[in-house]
Design a protein around this motif. Sequence first.
Motif, PDB file in Angstrom:
ATOM      1  N   VAL A 181      23.589-113.454  41.436  1.00  0.00           N
ATOM      2  CA  VAL A 181      23.214-114.070  42.925  1.00  0.00           C
ATOM      3  C   VAL A 181      23.221-112.934  43.606  1.00  0.00           C
ATOM      4  O   VAL A 181      23.123-111.694  43.781  1.00  0.00           O
ATOM      5  CB  VAL A 181      24.899-114.716  42.749  1.00  0.00           C
ATOM      6  CG1 VAL A 181      25.529-113.861  43.254  1.00  0.00           C
ATOM      7  CG2 VAL A 181      24.047-114.796  44.612  1.00  0.00           C
ATOM      8  N   ALA A 182      22.246-113.341  44.037  1.00  0.00           N
ATOM      9  CA  ALA A 182      21.496-111.531  45.662  1.00  0.00           C
ATOM     10  C   ALA A 182      20.379-110.958  44.523  1.00  0.00           C
ATOM     11  O   ALA A 182      20.531-109.628  44.856  1.00  0.00           O
ATOM     12  CB  ALA A 182      22.394-110.819  46.449  1.00  0.00           C
ATOM     13  N   LEU A 183      19.978-111.635  43.533  1.00  0.00           N
ATOM     14  CA  LEU A 183      19.629-110.880  42.566  1.00  0.00           C
ATOM     15  C   LEU A 183      18.030-111.506  42.908  1.00  0.00           C
ATOM     16  O   LEU A 183      17.573-112.396  43.072  1.00  0.00           O
ATOM     17  CB  LEU A 183      19.262-110.685  41.113  1.00  0.00           C
ATOM     18  CG  LEU A 183      18.288-110.619  40.167  1.00  0.00           C
ATOM     19  CD1 LEU A 183      18.415-109.040  40.313  1.00  0.00           C
ATOM     20  CD2 LEU A 183      19.537-110.746  38.960  1.00  0.00           C
ATOM     21  N   THR A 184      16.561-110.839  43.164  1.00  0.00           N
ATOM     22  CA  THR A 184      15.559-110.652  43.880  1.00  0.00           C
ATOM     23  C   THR A 184      14.522-110.475  42.407  1.00  0.00           C
ATOM     24  O   THR A 184      14.199-109.174  42.736  1.00  0.00           O
ATOM     25  CB  THR A 184      14.747-110.335  44.737  1.00  0.00           C
ATOM     26  OG1 THR A 184      16.045-110.801  46.133  1.00  0.00           O
ATOM     27  CG2 THR A 184      13.533-111.332  45.497  1.00  0.00           C
ATOM     28  N   ILE A 185      13.627-111.234  41.506  1.00  0.00           N
ATOM     29  CA  ILE A 185      12.561-110.701  40.921  1.00  0.00           C
ATOM     30  C   ILE A 185      11.266-111.345  41.337  1.00  0.00           C
ATOM     31  O   ILE A 185      10.975-112.142  41.345  1.00  0.00           O
ATOM     32  CB  ILE A 185      12.355-111.671  39.663  1.00  0.00           C
ATOM     33  CG1 ILE A 185      14.103-111.489  39.191  1.00  0.00           C
ATOM     34  CG2 ILE A 185      11.473-111.247  38.543  1.00  0.00           C
ATOM     35  CD1 ILE A 185      13.736-112.334  37.710  1.00  0.00           C
ATOM     36  N   PHE A 186      10.149-110.004  41.441  1.00  0.00           N
ATOM     37  CA  PHE A 186       9.389-109.676  42.697  1.00  0.00           C
ATOM     38  C   PHE A 186       8.376-109.839  41.476  1.00  0.00           C
ATOM     39  O   PHE A 186       7.789-109.334  40.710  1.00  0.00           O
ATOM     40  CB  PHE A 186       8.937-108.766  43.588  1.00  0.00           C
ATOM     41  CG  PHE A 186      10.394-108.880  45.174  1.00  0.00           C
ATOM     42  CD1 PHE A 186       9.612-109.507  46.302  1.00  0.00           C
ATOM     43  CD2 PHE A 186      11.328-107.918  44.551  1.00  0.00           C
ATOM     44  CE1 PHE A 186      10.453-108.700  47.032  1.00  0.00           C
ATOM     45  CE2 PHE A 186      11.895-108.051  45.407  1.00  0.00           C
ATOM     46  CZ  PHE A 186      12.139-108.724  46.006  1.00  0.00           C
ATOM     47  N   LEU A 187       7.024-111.127  41.837  1.00  0.00           N
ATOM     48  CA  LEU A 187       6.340-111.665  41.127  1.00  0.00           C
ATOM     49  C   LEU A 187       4.695-111.933  41.339  1.00  0.00           C
ATOM     50  O   LEU A 187       4.774-112.727  42.559  1.00  0.00           O
ATOM     51  CB  LEU A 187       6.472-113.090  40.012  1.00  0.00           C
ATOM     52  CG  LEU A 187       7.326-112.209  38.984  1.00  0.00           C
ATOM     53  CD1 LEU A 187       7.890-114.308  38.483  1.00  0.00           C
ATOM     54  CD2 LEU A 187       7.469-111.568  38.075  1.00  0.00           C
ATOM     55  N   ALA A 188       3.501-111.463  40.823  1.00  0.00           N
ATOM     56  CA  ALA A 188       1.843-112.168  41.279  1.00  0.00           C
ATOM     57  C   ALA A 188       2.393-113.592  41.211  1.00  0.00           C
ATOM     58  O   ALA A 188       3.047-114.068  40.770  1.00  0.00           O
ATOM     59  CB  ALA A 188       1.152-111.404  40.147  1.00  0.00           C
ATOM     60  N   PRO A 189       1.851-114.014  42.660  1.00  0.00           N
ATOM     61  CA  PRO A 189       1.899-115.885  42.248  1.00  0.00           C
ATOM     62  C   PRO A 189       1.079-116.427  41.198  1.00  0.00           C
ATOM     63  O   PRO A 189       1.694-117.816  40.845  1.00  0.00           O
ATOM     64  CB  PRO A 189       0.943-115.976  43.328  1.00  0.00           C
ATOM     65  CG  PRO A 189       0.768-115.070  44.107  1.00  0.00           C
ATOM     66  CD  PRO A 189       0.645-113.686  43.502  1.00  0.00           C
ATOM     67  N   ASP A 190      -0.109-115.830  40.395  1.00  0.00           N
ATOM     68  CA  ASP A 190      -0.272-116.775  39.563  1.00  0.00           C
ATOM     69  C   ASP A 190       0.168-116.123  38.031  1.00  0.00           C
ATOM     70  O   ASP A 190      -0.096-116.822  37.024  1.00  0.00           O
ATOM     71  CB  ASP A 190      -2.375-115.805  39.157  1.00  0.00           C
ATOM     72  CG  ASP A 190      -1.630-114.363  38.880  1.00  0.00           C
ATOM     73  OD1 ASP A 190      -0.915-113.727  39.205  1.00  0.00           O
ATOM     74  OD2 ASP A 190      -2.766-114.200  38.292  1.00  0.00           O
ATOM     75  N   MET A 191       0.755-115.563  38.085  1.00  0.00           N
ATOM     76  CA  MET A 191       2.451-115.477  36.840  1.00  0.00           C
ATOM     77  C   MET A 191       3.106-117.042  36.340  1.00  0.00           C
ATOM     78  O   MET A 191       3.831-117.924  37.476  1.00  0.00           O
ATOM     79  CB  MET A 191       3.139-114.213  37.054  1.00  0.00           C
ATOM     80  CG  MET A 191       2.860-113.126  37.167  1.00  0.00           C
ATOM     81  SD  MET A 191       4.011-111.698  36.933  1.00  0.00           S
ATOM     82  CE  MET A 191       2.715-110.300  36.660  1.00  0.00           C
TER      83      MET A 191
END
Length: 267
Positions: A181-191
């Motif tokens: 919870v309240a953990l964000t994973i930042f990825l490129a949109p094409d992944m």
Amino acid sequence: MLGLCRFSYLGLRGFQTDHDSIEARRAYLYDPLRLARRWLWFTEVALPAWARQTDPDFTLVIMTGPDLPEPYLSRLRELTEQIPQLRLELVRPMQHHLPACRAAIAPHIDPEAEVIGHFRHDDDDAVAVDYIASARKDFNRVKGLWKVEQRLALDHSRGLILKAGAGGLTLTPRICHNMGVALTIFLAPDMAETALTYDHSKLPQWMPVVSITRPVMFLRSIHADSDSGDIGPGLPWEIEEGGTDRLLKQRFGLKRAALEKSLTGLS
């Protein structure tokens, strides 16, 4: 910022409570008393802060099955009309959980975005009212790390553990790393990945993880219907007497007296 919340989704894998067949899992998930309890947790604990986010630029996908019993399916549709950031996705039962989660998220990915902040959210937990704003602001501070690998997790790790039972509610201040919870994973949109792709307890195997330890950002609930009833590893932190009640109101838009009335003694 794109999140996924599973509400009694009828899938066979991806949960700590296992069943041998779709029929057994359907009977468990759709038990009328259980659904009534889950709805109470969802509406009384999880939803208030999502409706009050200081940064409204996010999408939270509510994932469930097309045969979710009434009145809950209609109620979910009504919520998406009341809270514009909510999207309802009806996903048929699937043997493998990650493709099911991807099917729910895929229609809402913006291919023009530079980066997407993926997050998972359990239907009985809460994030603070400025979680979206904080995740966006804190990512910009460490964006250089993301550029190296195109993967980065921000862990807002200070929060409160709410335990509910016949004896009432208890609130325990806790710093818990990579809890979910309240953990964000930042990825490129094409992944192809989503926040559910990764075991949140093992995130450093795949990406840099930055822990943000202030302010209070999560409320995690533990009760009889919890998929995992363990408080897990973490560190205590001190708070003055009466401070937890103030934090509930200021950070999550919740009032302890109302929670006590609604949730105490659920079984």
